[in-house]
Scaffold this active site. Structure first.
Site, PDB file in Angstrom:
ATOM      1  N   ASP A  67       0.830  -1.208   0.000  1.00 11.01           N
ATOM      2  CA  ASP A  67       0.000   0.000   0.000  1.00 11.01           C
ATOM      3  C   ASP A  67       0.863   1.256   0.000  1.00 11.01           C
ATOM      4  O   ASP A  67       2.079   1.191   0.167  1.00 11.01           O
ATOM      5  CB  ASP A  67      -0.953  -0.007   1.212  1.00 11.01           C
ATOM      6  N   ASP A 135      -8.024  -2.155  14.089  1.00 18.19           N
ATOM      7  CA  ASP A 135      -9.401  -2.434  13.666  1.00 18.19           C
ATOM      8  C   ASP A 135      -9.485  -3.662  12.758  1.00 18.19           C
ATOM      9  O   ASP A 135     -10.507  -3.896  12.114  1.00 18.19           O
ATOM     10  CB  ASP A 135     -10.012  -1.207  12.970  1.00 18.19           C
ATOM     11  N   HIS A 137      -7.556  -4.285  10.066  1.00 18.60           N
ATOM     12  CA  HIS A 137      -7.221  -4.120   8.645  1.00 18.60           C
ATOM     13  C   HIS A 137      -5.908  -4.804   8.301  1.00 18.60           C
ATOM     14  O   HIS A 137      -5.022  -4.947   9.145  1.00 18.60           O
ATOM     15  CB  HIS A 137      -7.219  -2.643   8.225  1.00 18.60           C
ATOM     16  N   GLU A 142      -9.724  -1.338   5.176  1.00 21.72           N
ATOM     17  CA  GLU A 142     -10.432  -1.032   6.412  1.00 21.72           C
ATOM     18  C   GLU A 142     -11.701  -1.888   6.532  1.00 21.72           C
ATOM     19  O   GLU A 142     -12.162  -2.476   5.543  1.00 21.72           O
ATOM     20  CB  GLU A 142     -10.817   0.456   6.412  1.00 21.72           C
TER      21      GLU A 142
END
Ligand code: GLP
Length: 259
Positions: A67, A135, A137, A142
């Protein structure tokens, strides 16, 4: 999925580096998927030290990144390409033209996402290193990301922006947008290796490994992959229901069965 609970973050790095080193030594043209974040840093350090001792070469390898932030100048120290150069690539013999990352400075980001996805798929990643966000990810997928997603632009949650603010001078400087390999793209890699240490990872690791398969925990996509190794220290594995089983399994692992 093989969950390996180890006594310390140093052992996690050791085992993760061993998996990457084996790919580099045994495959003719290995492609390694690199992750950013602090989780793989000790693994990179271990790989650098092995290279410096003359025991490991990246000269025949290709590396692809998961990413990249959108909106940072290419030479910004926190752009993920710069981070991965600083933490690994500039210290080993991987040719820089074989380090691939999303080129987010193009005007047409959608076209770049499609190009990058084709590139990653065509290279066929042998070992993909992964961290996990608080969270759940992976990459920058996400919660609510499609489990079949491909490389695309995503908006970060405020939770992720707050988590990553430690790398920036001010919280407002954390970009809102990123380009990330999708969950489907990541799943195309032959071997997924997740690295997690410390108590802040206990919840996302338990959700990813033992929770329901759900877009609310993108890392749960690991449950669908045929070759996954989850490397955790005792703190990151603290919420795992089957912790004793994972410890027993590793303790009695037959020598003929590699990770
Ligand atoms: C970022 C990266 C992820 C990484 C996550 C966790 O959001 N895009 O690839 O896994 O952070 O980072 P850390 O390892 O620092 O907790």
């Amino acid at each position: 999925m093989e969950v390996v609970m180890l006594e310390s973050p140093a052992r996690v790095a050791d085992v993760a580096a061993g998996i990457v080193a084996r790919a580099l030594r045994t495959l003719p043209e290995p492609t390694i998927g690199l992750a950013t974040g602090s989780s793989p840093l000790a693994t990179y350090q271990e790989l650098i030290e092995t290279h410096r001792r003359g025991d490991l070469s990246f000269s025949g390898a290709t590396a692809v990144m998961l990413d990249e932030y959108v909106g940072l100048p290419a030479d910004h120290p926190e752009s993920y390409r710069m981070v991965i150069r600083r933490e690994l690539v500039d210290h080993v013999d991987l040719p820089l033209d074989r380090l691939h990352s999303p080129e987010v400075h193009d005007d047409d980001i959608a076209a770049e996402c499609a190009r990058y996805d084709r590139l990653v798929t065509g290279l066929a990643v042998d070992v993909q290193l992964l961290g996990v966000g608080s969270d759940g990810h992976i990459g920058f997928n996400e919660p609510s990301s499609s489990l079949a997603s491909r490389t695309r632009i995503k908006t970060l949650t405020e939770e992720t922006r707050a988590d990553n603010a430690r790398f920036f001078d001010a919280g407002e400087d954390v970009p809102r947008h990123v380009v990330t390999q999708g969950l489907g793209t990541i799943s195309d890699a032959r071997h997924l290796v997740m690295i997690a240490t410390g108590s802040s990872k206990a919840h996302p690791i338990a959700a990813a490994v033992e929770g329901p398969l759900s877009a609310m925990c993108p890392a749960s996509i690991l449950q669908l992959h045929p070759h996954v190794t989850v490397l955790v220290d005792e703190d990151a594995g603290a919420d795992l229901q089957l912790a004793d089983y994972y410890r027993q399994t590793y303790r009695h692992k037959p020598p003929w069965q590699p990770l």
